[in-house]
Design a protein around this motif. Sequence first.
Motif, short mmCIF file in Angstrom:
data_model
loop_
_atom_site.label_atom_id
_atom_site.label_comp_id
_atom_site.label_asym_id
_atom_site.label_seq_id
_atom_site.Cartn_x
_atom_site.Cartn_y
_atom_site.Cartn_z
N SER A 693 0.88 -1.15 0.00
CA SER A 693 0.00 0.00 0.00
C SER A 693 0.92 1.21 0.00
O SER A 693 2.08 1.11 0.42
CB SER A 693 -0.90 0.01 1.23
N LYS A 695 0.92 3.81 1.72
CA LYS A 695 1.32 4.26 3.04
C LYS A 695 2.46 3.40 3.59
O LYS A 695 3.51 3.92 3.99
CB LYS A 695 0.11 4.18 3.97
N SER A 696 2.25 2.11 3.53
CA SER A 696 3.27 1.25 4.14
C SER A 696 4.56 1.31 3.34
O SER A 696 5.64 1.22 3.89
CB SER A 696 2.75 -0.17 4.22
N SER B 78 -0.13 -1.08 10.84
CA SER B 78 0.44 -1.55 9.59
C SER B 78 1.69 -2.35 9.87
O SER B 78 2.41 -2.10 10.84
CB SER B 78 0.75 -0.38 8.68
N LYS B 82 -1.97 -8.23 8.68
CA LYS B 82 -3.39 -8.39 8.38
C LYS B 82 -3.58 -8.98 6.99
O LYS B 82 -4.30 -9.96 6.79
CB LYS B 82 -4.10 -7.04 8.43
N LYS B 83 -2.92 -8.33 6.07
CA LYS B 83 -3.10 -8.71 4.68
C LYS B 83 -2.62 -10.14 4.45
O LYS B 83 -3.28 -10.91 3.74
CB LYS B 83 -2.31 -7.72 3.82
N ASN B 172 -10.06 -2.98 1.38
CA ASN B 172 -8.93 -2.45 2.14
C ASN B 172 -9.22 -1.03 2.62
O ASN B 172 -10.00 -0.30 2.02
CB ASN B 172 -7.67 -2.43 1.27
N GLU B 173 -8.54 -0.67 3.63
CA GLU B 173 -8.60 0.70 4.15
C GLU B 173 -10.03 1.18 4.36
O GLU B 173 -10.44 2.23 3.89
CB GLU B 173 -7.87 1.66 3.21
N CYS B 201 -10.57 -4.57 6.06
CA CYS B 201 -9.23 -4.46 6.59
C CYS B 201 -8.95 -3.00 6.87
O CYS B 201 -9.17 -2.14 6.01
CB CYS B 201 -8.26 -5.00 5.54
N CYS B 202 -8.53 -2.70 8.05
CA CYS B 202 -8.25 -1.30 8.35
C CYS B 202 -7.24 -1.18 9.48
O CYS B 202 -6.90 -2.16 10.13
CB CYS B 202 -9.52 -0.55 8.70
N ASN B 203 -6.78 0.01 9.68
CA ASN B 203 -5.80 0.23 10.73
C ASN B 203 -6.45 0.46 12.07
O ASN B 203 -5.98 -0.02 13.09
CB ASN B 203 -4.91 1.42 10.40
N SER B 259 7.30 -3.37 13.46
CA SER B 259 6.74 -3.69 12.16
C SER B 259 7.56 -4.81 11.55
O SER B 259 8.75 -4.66 11.34
CB SER B 259 6.77 -2.45 11.25
#
Lengths: 948, 389
Positions: A693, A695-696, B78, B82-83, B172-173, B201-203, B259
């Motif tokens: 994405s 952002k990431s 992030s 998740k993905k 997504n998002e 899917c979200c933060n 992360s």
Amino acid sequence: MDMDMDELELLEANYQLHEDCTELEPPEPYPEEEDQHPTGSKSPPSTDHQQSTETQINGHKRLRPEDETAEAPGPSDEKRSRIEDEDWLRYSPPHQSDPVVEETSADLVEEKIVSRYASEIDGDFIPVTAPGLGDRVYAKISRVEMEERPQRLHGTGQSQSGGLISEPIDVLLQRLEQEAFTRALQASSRGQSDVILPETPVVHERLWVDKYAPNSFTELLSDEQTNREVLLWLKQWDSCVFGSEIRSTSDEVLSALKRHSSITQHQKLSESKFPRSNRGSRWNNEKIKHFNGMNHENTNSKSVQELSNNSRSTGPPEQKILLLCGPPGLGKTTLAHVAAKHCGYRVVEVNASDDRSSSTIGAKILDVVQMNSVSADSRPKCLVIDEIDGALGDGKGAVEVILKMVSADKKSDMEKENVNKEQTSGKASSKKGRKSASLLRPIICICNDLYAPSLRPLRQIAKVHVFVQPTVNRVVSRLKYICNKEGMKTSSIALTVLAEHTECDIRSCLNTLQFLNKKKEALNAWDIGSQVVGRKDMSRGVFDVWKEIFQKRKPKRQQRTNNSCGIISSEFDSLHSLISHRGDYDLIVDGLHENVLHLPYHDPVMQKTVKCLNSLGVSDLMNKYIMRTQHMSLYAYQPVIAIIVHRLVAQVQRPNIEWPKSYYRYRTMLMEKVDSLKSWYNTIPPSISRHFSIKSFVEDSISLLLHILSPPTLRLASLHLLSEKEKNDLAQLVSTMVSYSITHRRIKADPVTGNLGHQAADVSELSFDPPINGFVNFQGYRSGHHVLASTMKQMLAHEVEKQRILQASIGRSAQLTDGYNKENHASLRLETRRLQSGRVDHLGASAVNNGKSESMSNPSSGVLPNLGTGNTPVSTKLNSSGCMRKPSGGSSSFFDRFRKLGKGSQNTAEAVRKEATSERDSRPLVFKFNEGFTNAVKRPVRVREFLT
Amino acid sequence: MKAEGRIRIEKGKAAGRGRERVHDFPPLLPSEESKMLWVDKYRPKTLDQAMVHQDTAQNLKKLVAEQDCPHLLFYGPSGSGKKTLIIALIRQIFGPSADKVKVENRTWKVDAGSRTIDIELTTLSSTNHIELNPSDAGFQDRYIVQEIIKEMAKNRPIDTKGKKGYKILVLNEVDKLSREAQHSLRRTMEKYSAYCRLILCCNSSSKVTEAIRSRCLNVRINAPTDEQIVKALEFIGKKEGLQLPSGFAAHIAEKSNRSLRRAILSLETCHVQQYPFTSNQIIPSMDWEEYVSEIVSDIMKEQSPKRLYLVRQKLYELLVNCIPPEIILKRLLYELLKKLDAELKHEVCHWAAYYEHRMRLGQKAIFHLEAFVAKFMSIYKAFLIAAFG
């Protein structure tokens, strides 16, 4: 009687002369004027009257100004009075008293000079256009010393008979009648200009604005300098429009200006004769003041003009469009009309009330700039596009058309130059065909807001004149004159207040006065605000708004209200109304944000700044809320925020205000970057890109990815000198780049990449293809990324390209089998994989030159037989089905065969070459297979054969 | 069915002018895995392989095994996986056919009241599932939800061979969706639940409306702990045949900000830069973080409107490079706190929260970022004056 006839003809000639130099009777009637002579131009009967006055003139005398009072002002009277400033008129009194002398002087002139070119005449002259043929000549003005006769002038047409005009008077009269008739017809039927023909016969009922609109150049109330420059610009067209007098422009302008200014010397004379000029005396004071300045200006403009004349003997001025702008009511339209008429043009006006879509306006402009009318009036036309900023959608059309014409014009100019050159070189080319429309006539555009977005392109090519407010004194004196004429009682104090209140908008002043007059009220100075006139609901330019916010008004007028509370509240009111009239809060707030930090306000602990930014933040919140909920009424609270900022930071010094560019720049650049990332994602295989994405990527990956892609351990050396591990690393890097579809590509070096430490000297340099390195490229920041040498990059790019081709062919073969044969699928996949791995080895192997090839070819040779067996069923099957894709199945083996064969032959060749780039060339062919091309003959060929 | 007449999907080739791009990628061969970055290479393919969230993965597996998959809402920071989990889940449900995906870029024509809107949308789909990012459409996301997602949800999967009678829509998002879009989503979720499951899917689940949250099984995916990261790194190191000195993986994990993505990338970067690892090897940091710390030192040096203007330019630089303003603010605060006295920390944190809240409410992030910097300058300067006179 003979003499009488001569006299008469002379007068006729003079009459023509009038028409030329001062716009007597425009066929496309200028609104005010037409209004003024409803009877004169409307119906045929009135021409009788006109004719009678004409005959009266012819018969015994010119109409004297005194006559004006006696009878309703006929057109000819109007002419006279309008040209009061032209000095030739000053000889009119002697006309009737002493016709004989006139006659002799006429002879004198005849023997003297009538020239086609003004430059051939020394001294004063006057342009004359012959009535029939439209030829233009210049007549010298001869001064004969006599009492009460400072000057005398005679113009002659192309005199064939004994008289001064070519045709007998009765023909002329007839034509005159005819003309009046057609004009009336035109006026009633076409109504091209936006005139409403007055229905009421009473002159008194007309708007004062129209009634007292200036009709001649000197009556203009607007700024002298602007007037002059407009006139000068128009005069520059003369050579192009009128053709014959090439060099006349500057002289003519000068003479016009001279005539114009010389009126001051003869003011008394005309004053005694013309009732109108009692106002003129007041003007005179100013004119005298201006006079010296004007002379300077004249000389300046003359020299400039001469320069331009020398450089470019013919053709219109550099900027072919004139853009007049200024707040409403200052007389822009009037100036355009008057100046155009003064220079002998017929004004064609297009304003917001007309259809202004690009097609219609295009046709209209073409009509104006390229055609000569065949109707009664053959004067060239001058297009006045009024309110060009008004209608956004359609007005743009007009701007576009004009721009197109101007650019086409430039092009054709260039072409012409080329043609000229060619002609001089002997090649006469006849391709001069003018396809595109070009501007042959002046176009004057008028707008209120110079910075309207639709005008942006026009602003660059046009000659821009900004109108400034006339001084209050001038306006007041004019108002007073009109009031006197109308018999309205006013005081100059009241008029001054009125003028200030309307910000010198003459139109508004006059309308107010007329309204008051109708109500039989006197203008009261003290409560003008509460009286009829509302404050002008005028939106100022956004720069003005910012300036008002950032600049503290000097407490000048507020002295009357002594308490500070009053000052604050009045300031609040004025700012509030200013901002809310402007609207466009978003832009205003952006401007505040952009500029507030540059202000020199005193703020030791940043409290003011915090407050400012907080209130800007509030406005942002409010804006978003309004947009989301569509509660537009909440916009009413937006101006308050700007006022808060004003209270906090306003300074007395003049602020230096910039347009808020940075936010928009940020927006567009962000979009650009996001787009580039997205398009990059689209090229990555989805199995990888689905985890990305934006952002990431930006937050976590980009810096590290860059590190990985340009490893410092990669030695810059020819491939065969690398160790095994290094080769593996390289292969790994290349394959990573392939699967993330990144490569190095030549791009033009720009300062952005130069920032990163690349050699900016290189004209073109290799950079990442999706410009991912741009994402860590912050201004004023040096990232610690290792940058590969450009030869390295070149090599990488090449390897990547090669790998891609390889992969594509393998992928295709794999895909092909996928669909057809499930059993084959697994095995073939296995094959291709092994093949692939063999190939990757090849990559390394080709880098190493000799010795290795034997060991390297072993695995691939092991593959080959397998491949053959694995492949044959597929290809035979394909063959039988006659599929187009047949060769792709075989391609891998075909290709591989080449590959393998090439190995041996290379040993000798490659030993010589060391440079990475040259080695690249000598490496086994990169084979790009064109799918669907089937007539290839399959037979074993050795690369050696190709190389020889 | 109002929607039936209203939506027209323009098929690119048929209509001749529609823009439809289907990227045909060759299926990824197993060998090609070697060409990927380690992040992607060692991504768990199945729920069983999951390295960090094993318990969640097992739960999901059970869920699928029972043939009952509710709507799911995955949320978490992030880089937490998740993905990866979602993809593994889909694979678990549909088998290997879920790996065959294609990217489609299509323009949809949507009737919005009086006018027609063109919306360009990129989807990633296999036979049984579609993945899309509805917030790409910005303020037009409502139409995507109302029309396009509904349209997708309505269609039954054609593939009758599949054991499952439903298909999956991955959005997504979701937290970036506007409120209106979220509201229009909830009816879709109920209406077509018979043959369509949504995986959201979200933060941050706080930005997903209550209504949607209650319709989903919420799965919180935590950021991996340092120990988990170390474990994953060691696993990769073993697979790649690398020798990790003791403490090196922990060092990377510490720098990775929890992360996993960053940790693995860092490992690979370190490997590229200097292979025989040393335990005190420099782990490259993110450029934007460096830049933020530069900004912070700018702020600490001088507090004046002039300096604020300079800071503004730098903030713009960051924003231009797609770095979300929230992250900038967070990092800014983090860096500032490092340099502050204890007595100021509380106040500064308070104001950071205050301005972040405003930033979310507003549109122009730069206003609020800058306001925070100004506020900090003001506080800090007052503090300096009080302390040193």
